[in-house]
Design an enzyme around this catalytic site. Structure first.
Site, PDB file in Angstrom:
ATOM      1  N   ASN A 216       0.860  -1.191   0.000  1.00  0.00           N
ATOM      2  CA  ASN A 216       0.000   0.000   0.000  1.00  0.00           C
ATOM      3  C   ASN A 216       0.896   1.241   0.000  1.00  0.00           C
ATOM      4  O   ASN A 216       2.115   1.135   0.028  1.00  0.00           O
ATOM      5  CB  ASN A 216      -0.966  -0.020   1.190  1.00  0.00           C
ATOM      6  N   PHE A 337      -4.781   3.701  14.545  1.00  0.00           N
ATOM      7  CA  PHE A 337      -5.054   4.664  13.477  1.00  0.00           C
ATOM      8  C   PHE A 337      -6.145   4.071  12.582  1.00  0.00           C
ATOM      9  O   PHE A 337      -6.188   2.853  12.394  1.00  0.00           O
ATOM     10  CB  PHE A 337      -3.796   4.929  12.636  1.00  0.00           C
ATOM     11  N   LYS A 351     -14.529   0.963  14.214  1.00  0.00           N
ATOM     12  CA  LYS A 351     -13.198   0.341  14.326  1.00  0.00           C
ATOM     13  C   LYS A 351     -12.683   0.416  15.765  1.00  0.00           C
ATOM     14  O   LYS A 351     -12.105  -0.523  16.281  1.00  0.00           O
ATOM     15  CB  LYS A 351     -12.245   1.056  13.367  1.00  0.00           C
TER      16      LYS A 351
END
Ligand code: CTP
Length: 420
Positions: A216, A337, A351
């Protein structure tokens, strides 16, 4: 905002061709938010001008023990010696090393080096034969025995045309020595002294075959900045990093890894930590099999449309969720994060609860925001225990890092006083 702006370095520049690199050293020290002042010997002034040094250090350059202007103090050697947290003698010529070793005080530089009680780092730079001469080696040994930290010269091609030891190391290496010095000092006296901090950073690479991988766009910049900011406050920082192009931060233990499983292993085998900050963009999946040889296209005639190639992916371990799980080894503060491209806050809230961490830092990583790879970030800080959401302004990633450390310090002192 920077938490470390009280650090001051007195740069003593003596007569070596390497003095021409001192503007780069000043620039890097300034970028690290370290205040500088310069002392230039007569020899040093043959290679770099006082006005260049004055511009970069934002203060007049001291050159004379007995200044000709009545306005200048004749006690500069004392005031400068007292001002410095650290004296960096760089480059240190053979002559200045000899004068230091013998306690001579025949100019401003050598006099203040006798007068200072601050720690001294000396960076010798000279011709190979001068460096290897028994007289120089004897002087260096004497200085080391007195506690002067010597950064040894590097090997390479030198201005005199010879190749060998004697080159001044690159400015970044010298500034890393300075940062390591300050961070090691803070590990004894700083507000986070004795606190073990884990930071995961960067992407992971999940190999398909010996030459291809799934990855990524994470640059690791935010995680590296956070590791440095915690180290600046005296924390013992371990940075577990995927493949990035950023050099390892000074005064931080760095464990480099490639895959999510490597990163998971590096984290779990170095636990426990007091605080964990998972900034890494860990690949959620990896190819089920990794081929030993390069995967080849099927050998079909060009006229035929080849069949689609499909990959089977399996899930990687979730490091953040595992660290957050209640256990005696759980860090007292776990920060995750959330990299999202839409519905930032609802996705981040889900999350936060799914992973079980204490705080979640949500950022929008859509290409339009240029967060991935960029130098700035805009974050929202979500807290699981009080359901609060704080929106921070768009800031350089280094400032986000300092502000996060400040937030941790504020919360830790509030927790400490409420548990008394
Ligand atoms: N994380 C982790 N291990 C993983 C995946 C993610 O430690 N295998 C951590 C990241 O370091 C980050 C947080 O979990 O702190 C959220 O990562 P993110 O990629 O935003 O979320 P995912 O869990 O991957 O969920 P999704 O891909 O569905 O957004």
């Amino acid at each position: 905002m920077n938490a470390s702006s009280s650090r001051s370095v007195l740069l003593v520049i003596s007569g070596s061709i390497a003095a021409c690199k001192s503007p780069d050293i000043l620039r890097l020290l300034k970028m690290a938010d370290i205040q500088t002042r310069c002392v230039l010997t007569q020899g040093g002034a043959k290679f770099v001008t006082p006005s260049t040094l004055q511009t970069l250090s934002d203060s007049p350059v001291a050159m004379d023990l007995f200044p000709s202007h009545e306005t200048e103090s004749t006690m500069q050697h004392i005031t400068l010696a007292r001002w410095a947290d650290l004296v960096l003698v760089c480059p240190a010529s053979a002559h200045l090393l000899a004068r230091m070793a013998h306690g001579l005080a025949d100019d401003l530089a050598s006099t203040l080096l006798l007068a200072t009680t601050a720690p001294i780092i000396a960076v010798p730079a000279m011709n190979t034969h001068m460096w290897e001469h028994p007289a120089t080696q004897h002087n260096v040994t004497t200085l080391k025995q007195r506690g002067v930290h010597i950064v040894p010269p590097a090997y390479g091609f030198m201005a005199c045309g010879e190749t060998g030891f004697g080159r001044m190391p690159e400015p970044s290496v010298i500034v890393d020595e300075v940062l390591t010095f300050f961070r090691t000092q803070k590990q004894k006296t700083g507000p986070l002294a004795g606190v073990k901090v884990l930071v995961t950073a960067g992407p992971t690479h999940e190999p398909l075959d010996p030459i291809r991988y799934i990855a990524n766009r994470s640059s690791g910049k935010q995680g590296y900045a956070i590791a440095e900011a915690f180290a600046d406050q005296g924390a013992l920082v371990t940075l577990v990093s995927g493949p990035v192009t950023i050099p390892p931060p000074a005064g931080v233990r760095v464990i480099l890894c490639e895959t999510a499983r490597d990163m998971h292993k590096a984290v779990m085998t170095t636990c426990p930590y007091d605080i964990a900050i998972c900034t890494a963009a860990v690949a959620d999946w990896r190819p089920e099999t990794q081929e030993n040889q390069k995967i080849k296209k099927p050998d079909t005639p060009k006229t035929n449309t080849s069949a689609p190639y499909s990959l089977t992916l399996v899930e990687n371990p979730d490091i953040l969720a595992e660290l957050s799980h209640p256990s005696p080894l759980r860090p007292r503060l776990v920060i995750g994060f959330a990299a999202e491209t839409e519905n930032l806050i609802p996705h981040a809230q889900a999350k936060l609860h799914r992973k079980g961490c204490d705080w979640l830092i949500a950022n929008d990583v859509s290409p339009a925001h240029q967060v991935m790879g960029g130098d700035h970030n805009k974050i929202f800080l979500l807290s699981r225990h009080d359901n609060k959401i704080e929106a921070w302004d768009t800031l350089p990633k280094t400032d986000i890092a300092c502000r996060l450390v400040h937030h941790v310090l504020t919360c830790e002192s509030a927790w400490r006083s409420s548990s008394k």
